[in-house]
Design a protein around this motif. Structure first.
Motif, mmCIF file in Angstrom:
data_model
loop_
_atom_site.group_PDB
_atom_site.id
_atom_site.type_symbol
_atom_site.label_atom_id
_atom_site.label_comp_id
_atom_site.label_asym_id
_atom_site.label_seq_id
_atom_site.Cartn_x
_atom_site.Cartn_y
_atom_site.Cartn_z
ATOM 1 N N THR A 156 -0.074 1.609 -0.236
ATOM 2 C CA THR A 156 1.015 1.673 -1.217
ATOM 3 C C THR A 156 2.182 0.813 -0.767
ATOM 4 O O THR A 156 2.779 0.087 -1.576
ATOM 5 C CB THR A 156 1.456 3.133 -1.437
ATOM 6 O OG1 THR A 156 0.319 3.898 -1.828
ATOM 7 C CG2 THR A 156 2.533 3.226 -2.493
ATOM 8 N N MET A 157 2.502 0.873 0.518
ATOM 9 C CA MET A 157 3.604 0.069 1.045
ATOM 10 C C MET A 157 3.321 -1.423 0.864
ATOM 11 O O MET A 157 4.229 -2.190 0.529
ATOM 12 C CB MET A 157 3.849 0.400 2.514
ATOM 13 C CG MET A 157 4.362 1.811 2.716
ATOM 14 S SD MET A 157 4.211 2.329 4.429
ATOM 15 C CE MET A 157 5.928 2.361 4.899
ATOM 16 N N ARG A 158 2.081 -1.838 1.067
ATOM 17 C CA ARG A 158 1.727 -3.244 0.855
ATOM 18 C C ARG A 158 1.910 -3.630 -0.608
ATOM 19 O O ARG A 158 2.405 -4.712 -0.917
ATOM 20 C CB ARG A 158 0.294 -3.510 1.313
ATOM 21 C CG ARG A 158 0.168 -3.738 2.809
ATOM 22 C CD ARG A 158 -1.206 -4.236 3.210
ATOM 23 N NE ARG A 158 -2.260 -3.251 3.014
ATOM 24 C CZ ARG A 158 -2.560 -2.283 3.864
ATOM 25 N NH1 ARG A 158 -1.881 -2.152 4.979
ATOM 26 N NH2 ARG A 158 -3.530 -1.442 3.609
ATOM 27 N N GLN A 159 1.501 -2.752 -1.518
ATOM 28 C CA GLN A 159 1.679 -3.040 -2.940
ATOM 29 C C GLN A 159 3.158 -3.111 -3.306
ATOM 30 O O GLN A 159 3.560 -3.943 -4.117
ATOM 31 C CB GLN A 159 0.971 -1.998 -3.800
ATOM 32 C CG GLN A 159 -0.536 -2.132 -3.742
ATOM 33 C CD GLN A 159 -1.225 -1.130 -4.641
ATOM 34 O OE1 GLN A 159 -0.692 -0.069 -4.943
ATOM 35 N NE2 GLN A 159 -2.412 -1.485 -5.093
ATOM 36 N N ILE A 160 3.952 -2.243 -2.706
ATOM 37 C CA ILE A 160 5.402 -2.302 -2.928
ATOM 38 C C ILE A 160 5.936 -3.635 -2.418
ATOM 39 O O ILE A 160 6.651 -4.348 -3.117
ATOM 40 C CB ILE A 160 6.120 -1.123 -2.230
ATOM 41 C CG1 ILE A 160 5.741 0.209 -2.880
ATOM 42 C CG2 ILE A 160 7.640 -1.336 -2.270
ATOM 43 C CD1 ILE A 160 6.175 1.436 -2.079
ATOM 44 N N GLN A 161 5.562 -3.970 -1.192
ATOM 45 C CA GLN A 161 6.046 -5.194 -0.547
ATOM 46 C C GLN A 161 5.657 -6.446 -1.324
ATOM 47 O O GLN A 161 6.431 -7.380 -1.439
ATOM 48 C CB GLN A 161 5.513 -5.247 0.883
ATOM 49 C CG GLN A 161 5.887 -6.480 1.655
ATOM 50 C CD GLN A 161 4.747 -7.449 1.763
ATOM 51 O OE1 GLN A 161 3.611 -7.089 2.010
ATOM 52 N NE2 GLN A 161 5.036 -8.704 1.571
ATOM 53 N N LEU A 162 4.479 -6.452 -1.910
ATOM 54 C CA LEU A 162 4.022 -7.609 -2.680
ATOM 55 C C LEU A 162 4.631 -7.675 -4.081
ATOM 56 O O LEU A 162 4.418 -8.632 -4.801
ATOM 57 C CB LEU A 162 2.493 -7.605 -2.788
ATOM 58 C CG LEU A 162 1.738 -7.825 -1.487
ATOM 59 C CD1 LEU A 162 0.250 -7.577 -1.677
ATOM 60 C CD2 LEU A 162 1.995 -9.234 -0.957
ATOM 61 N N GLY A 163 5.378 -6.637 -4.450
ATOM 62 C CA GLY A 163 5.992 -6.612 -5.769
ATOM 63 C C GLY A 163 5.078 -6.096 -6.859
ATOM 64 O O GLY A 163 5.443 -6.090 -8.033
ATOM 65 N N GLU A 164 3.876 -5.638 -6.487
ATOM 66 C CA GLU A 164 2.903 -5.187 -7.481
ATOM 67 C C GLU A 164 3.334 -3.888 -8.156
ATOM 68 O O GLU A 164 3.131 -3.719 -9.352
ATOM 69 C CB GLU A 164 1.525 -5.016 -6.834
ATOM 70 C CG GLU A 164 0.934 -6.325 -6.360
ATOM 71 C CD GLU A 164 -0.348 -6.150 -5.572
ATOM 72 O OE1 GLU A 164 -0.840 -5.010 -5.439
ATOM 73 O OE2 GLU A 164 -0.852 -7.169 -5.075
ATOM 74 N N VAL A 165 3.912 -2.976 -7.394
ATOM 75 C CA VAL A 165 4.348 -1.700 -7.972
ATOM 76 C C VAL A 165 5.459 -1.950 -8.978
ATOM 77 O O VAL A 165 5.429 -1.445 -10.098
ATOM 78 C CB VAL A 165 4.794 -0.711 -6.867
ATOM 79 C CG1 VAL A 165 5.447 0.516 -7.468
ATOM 80 C CG2 VAL A 165 3.604 -0.315 -6.002
ATOM 81 N N GLY A 166 6.418 -2.748 -8.585
ATOM 82 C CA GLY A 166 7.522 -3.060 -9.485
ATOM 83 C C GLY A 166 7.059 -3.742 -10.750
ATOM 84 O O GLY A 166 7.525 -3.427 -11.849
ATOM 85 N N ALA A 167 6.112 -4.665 -10.602
ATOM 86 C CA ALA A 167 5.610 -5.398 -11.772
ATOM 87 C C ALA A 167 4.854 -4.475 -12.723
ATOM 88 O O ALA A 167 4.954 -4.622 -13.943
ATOM 89 C CB ALA A 167 4.700 -6.543 -11.321
ATOM 90 N N ARG A 168 4.104 -3.526 -12.177
ATOM 91 C CA ARG A 168 3.300 -2.645 -13.028
ATOM 92 C C ARG A 168 4.103 -1.514 -13.649
ATOM 93 O O ARG A 168 3.878 -1.163 -14.810
ATOM 94 C CB ARG A 168 2.134 -2.058 -12.224
ATOM 95 C CG ARG A 168 0.999 -3.039 -12.022
ATOM 96 C CD ARG A 168 -0.279 -2.349 -11.560
ATOM 97 N NE ARG A 168 -0.111 -1.522 -10.392
ATOM 98 C CZ ARG A 168 -0.297 -1.911 -9.131
ATOM 99 N NH1 ARG A 168 -0.652 -3.144 -8.876
ATOM 100 N NH2 ARG A 168 -0.139 -1.079 -8.134
ATOM 101 N N ILE A 169 5.006 -0.914 -12.876
ATOM 102 C CA ILE A 169 5.659 0.286 -13.411
ATOM 103 C C ILE A 169 7.179 0.208 -13.443
ATOM 104 O O ILE A 169 7.835 1.153 -13.860
ATOM 105 C CB ILE A 169 5.203 1.558 -12.658
ATOM 106 C CG1 ILE A 169 5.531 1.482 -11.175
ATOM 107 C CG2 ILE A 169 3.727 1.809 -12.867
ATOM 108 C CD1 ILE A 169 5.192 2.752 -10.413
ATOM 109 N N GLY A 170 7.736 -0.903 -13.000
ATOM 110 C CA GLY A 170 9.163 -1.117 -13.163
ATOM 111 C C GLY A 170 10.074 -0.472 -12.137
ATOM 112 O O GLY A 170 11.281 -0.432 -12.333
ATOM 113 N N LEU A 171 9.522 0.013 -11.034
ATOM 114 C CA LEU A 171 10.371 0.574 -9.979
ATOM 115 C C LEU A 171 10.832 -0.532 -9.035
ATOM 116 O O LEU A 171 10.087 -1.474 -8.763
ATOM 117 C CB LEU A 171 9.605 1.619 -9.152
ATOM 118 C CG LEU A 171 9.207 2.920 -9.840
ATOM 119 C CD1 LEU A 171 8.382 3.776 -8.893
ATOM 120 C CD2 LEU A 171 10.436 3.672 -10.329
ATOM 121 N N THR A 172 12.046 -0.399 -8.519
ATOM 122 C CA THR A 172 12.466 -1.290 -7.443
ATOM 123 C C THR A 172 11.712 -0.883 -6.182
ATOM 124 O O THR A 172 11.131 0.212 -6.120
ATOM 125 C CB THR A 172 13.983 -1.177 -7.173
ATOM 126 O OG1 THR A 172 14.260 0.134 -6.661
ATOM 127 C CG2 THR A 172 14.801 -1.455 -8.431
#
Length: 190
Positions: A156-172
């Motif tokens: 999850t941290m890697r996905q956050i770091q890559l910007g994937e979480v933000g791109a998919r669900i809009g969280l910073t």
């Protein structure tokens, strides 16, 4: 490799450089722009690093070194094993909250800076694993496979770091870390 010893003036310049880059990103700046904004010469900047790329990498490393110190200070002040994971990830979120979207995007696009962020993400995931293992050993968490929970956190941290979480669900990044903290603590609590 440890950072070279810096003069007080160089340390101040590095702090100001970090503040500028964190607020505005770095891709659009030239060395001339940085020298003008920081009110110094390019020669002075070259004393911190030999190229713009090295300067950016040094600034990113400096930022994460300071953030890691702040996070570890908070952990050191937290005794309750069940609270340490929450405090750790919440403090990581607080540290990330000061990073502008431009800075995060520039880091994602610039391999030397991205490598620094990735290395810090790996260290953070290892720290979460250790905190969970400590919590299990202390009886603060139910019996879970700490390494597995750590791997889930790391992914999850890697996905956050890559910007994937933000791109998919809009969280910073900061908001995503806060949600990860809540999820992990609730998942491992008795």
């Amino acid at each position: 490799m440890p950072s070279p010893r810096r003069t007080a003036r160089q340390a101040d310049l590095l702090e100001r450089l970090v503040a500028l880059l964190v607020a505005e990103g770095f891709a659009s700046f030239t060395l001339d722009d940085l020298a003008e904004r920081l009110r110094c010469s390019k020669t002075t900047l070259y004393q911190l690093a030999g190229t713009k790329q090295d300067l950016v990498r040094e600034a990113v490393k400096h930022y994460f070194r300071g953030a890691a110190d702040a996070v570890e200070k908070e952990i050191a002040e937290t005794v309750d094993p069940a609270s340490r994971v929450q405090v750790y990830l919440t403090t990581v979120a607080e540290q990330l909250s000061s990073l502008s979207r431009a800075f995060l995007d520039d880091m994602a696009q610039f391999p030397p800076a991205r490598e620094v962020y990735e290395a810090n993400t790996r260290l953070a995931a290892d720290r979460v694993r250790n905190l969970i293992a400590e919590g299990v050993a202390a009886g603060a968490f139910r019996e879970v496979h700490a390494a597995f929970v750590g791997e889930v956190a790391a992914a999850t941290m890697r996905q956050i770091q890559l910007g994937e979480v933000g791109a998919r669900i809009g969280l910073t990044d900061s908001e995503a870390y806060e949600q990860l903290a809540s999820l992990i603590v609730h998942a491992v609590s008795s």
